[in-house]
Design an enzyme around this catalytic site. Sequence first.
Site, PDB file in Angstrom:
ATOM      1  N   GLN A 178       0.849  -1.204   0.000  1.00  9.97           N
ATOM      2  CA  GLN A 178       0.000   0.000   0.000  1.00  9.97           C
ATOM      3  C   GLN A 178       0.881   1.249   0.000  1.00  9.97           C
ATOM      4  OE1 GLN A 178      -3.665   0.676   1.421  1.00  9.97           O
ATOM      5  NE2 GLN A 178      -3.243   2.165   3.008  1.00  9.97           N
TER       6      GLN A 178
ATOM      7  N   HIS B 148       1.786  12.714   1.570  1.00 10.62           N
ATOM      8  CA  HIS B 148       0.791  12.270   2.562  1.00 10.62           C
ATOM      9  C   HIS B 148       0.917  13.093   3.855  1.00 10.62           C
ATOM     10  CE1 HIS B 148      -1.742   9.754   4.960  1.00 10.62           C
ATOM     11  NE2 HIS B 148      -1.777   8.768   4.085  1.00 10.62           N
TER      12      HIS B 148
ATOM     13  N   ASP C 281     -12.387  10.158   4.401  1.00 10.15           N
ATOM     14  CA  ASP C 281     -11.341   9.581   3.549  1.00 10.15           C
ATOM     15  C   ASP C 281     -11.773   9.788   2.098  1.00 10.15           C
ATOM     16  OD1 ASP C 281      -9.214   8.247   2.509  1.00 10.15           O
ATOM     17  OD2 ASP C 281      -9.573   6.350   3.554  1.00 10.15           O
TER      18      ASP C 281
ATOM     19  N   GLU D 171      -3.546  15.917   1.417  1.00 11.20           N
ATOM     20  CA  GLU D 171      -2.516  15.177   0.685  1.00 11.20           C
ATOM     21  C   GLU D 171      -2.570  15.499  -0.815  1.00 11.20           C
ATOM     22  OE1 GLU D 171      -3.258  11.015   1.611  1.00 11.20           O
ATOM     23  OE2 GLU D 171      -4.088  11.571   3.540  1.00 11.20           O
TER      24      GLU D 171
HETATM   25  O1  LIG Z   1      -2.052   3.315   7.106  1.00 11.04           O
HETATM   26  P1  LIG Z   1      -1.487   3.948   5.846  1.00 11.04           P
HETATM   27  O2  LIG Z   1      -1.066   2.935   4.815  1.00 11.04           O
HETATM   28  O3  LIG Z   1      -0.390   4.924   6.169  1.00 11.04           O
HETATM   29  O4  LIG Z   1      -2.677   4.785   5.202  1.00 11.04           O
HETATM   30  C1  LIG Z   1      -3.329   5.774   5.929  1.00 11.04           C
HETATM   31  C2  LIG Z   1      -4.447   6.397   5.090  1.00 11.04           C
HETATM   32  O5  LIG Z   1      -3.856   7.075   4.000  1.00 11.04           O
HETATM   33  C3  LIG Z   1      -4.802   7.841   3.247  1.00 11.04           C
HETATM   34  O6  LIG Z   1      -4.126   8.523   2.232  1.00 11.04           O
HETATM   35  C4  LIG Z   1      -5.793   6.907   2.633  1.00 11.04           C
HETATM   36  O7  LIG Z   1      -6.739   7.641   1.874  1.00 11.04           O
HETATM   37  C5  LIG Z   1      -6.488   6.123   3.734  1.00 11.04           C
HETATM   38  O8  LIG Z   1      -7.402   5.195   3.164  1.00 11.04           O
HETATM   39  C6  LIG Z   1      -5.465   5.390   4.587  1.00 11.04           C
HETATM   40  O9  LIG Z   1      -6.109   4.770   5.674  1.00 11.04           O
END
Ligand SMILES: O=P(O)(O)OC[C@H]1O[C@@H](O)[C@H](O)[C@@H](O)[C@@H]1O
Length: 314
Positions: free
Chosen positions: A98, A183, A228, A288
């Site tokens: 992810q 992010h 989100d 973000e």
């Molecule tokens: O836990 P991660 O991989 O850092 O992601 C945190 C969040 O990041 C955001 O950018 C996503 O839109 C969310 O869905 C996600 O929960």
Amino acid sequence: MERKNRPSSIAMSPSLPQPSVDLKDGVLTATLPSGDSVQVYLYGATVTSWKTSNGQEQLFLSTAAVLDGSKPIRGGIPLVFPVFGPPPKDHATSKLPQHGFARNSTWEFMGKSSSESTSTKADDSVKLDFGLSSAMLSADTKSKWPVEFGLVYSVTLSKSKLEVQLHVQNKGENAFDFQCLFHSYFTVKDISNTTVSGLAGASYVDKVRGAQTFKEESADLPITGETDRVYTTPSLPPIVVKESGKDSLITTRDALPDVTVWNGWEQKIAGMGDFEPKDGWKRYICIEPGTVTGWTKLEAGDAWEGSAIFEAKL
Ligand SMILES: O=P(O)(O)OC[C@H]1O[C@@H](O)[C@H](O)[C@@H](O)[C@@H]1O
């Protein structure tokens, strides 16, 4: 290697205040004469702190963030590349984790450059360049995305402003697709008094409501529960975070048409092991900027650049 963007012959007298830049144990800290400062971990090139001259921390960093390089840092500004969210099946990025690998790879510090204010004749900004290329990835990551690329991530600190810019280069012989996003987790005093403007009329994918697409009606969006959403704003309006009705952070962008607005709220944050304190959801908002709703195709030999400027209103 250290780079200055002006010839040394016109370098200012050492008695004038200069930014200080210090790299120790994989953590880079830069401080301007104004007192503004930034901290960046080479791990993920993650900005973990941005303080303005009044001493106020502008970024939210979990007190349980793992900082030893074993997982992405929770908070600050992790970098998302080359895929946002869970990679789609049947895509070249499908084997990646992810949000891709940029946030959990170790970058190199390429150097700093300064620029000088005409009024004070002293350096009042500092640009820090970080690099990551396919050659630096682990064999495992490389095998999951066998692409020849080079990234330069530039973090520029000036008074009350932080600019982040990503330069992506295709160094291979075949085109590739990517997504990228900053992010950024920002501190707010109280999420219940926080609104986001600049999104009215934009279409968005709401991941909380089954990833359906909606059109934003609100000129000043209150955050009242788990949020989100991925907004698409091709005209790149400034995105303004307001606290108790007053502008607190203005985000402007170049080549980054999408903006994710994320707050996990109480329940989701309760389930995140590296998010502390548990009531921290009340004190952060993620704004973000990125390009994530489609794919950016980069032909062999081509380069792309996208950037965002965050301005804190003190
Ligand atoms: O836990 P991660 O991989 O850092 O992601 C945190 C969040 O990041 C955001 O950018 C996503 O839109 C969310 O869905 C996600 O929960």
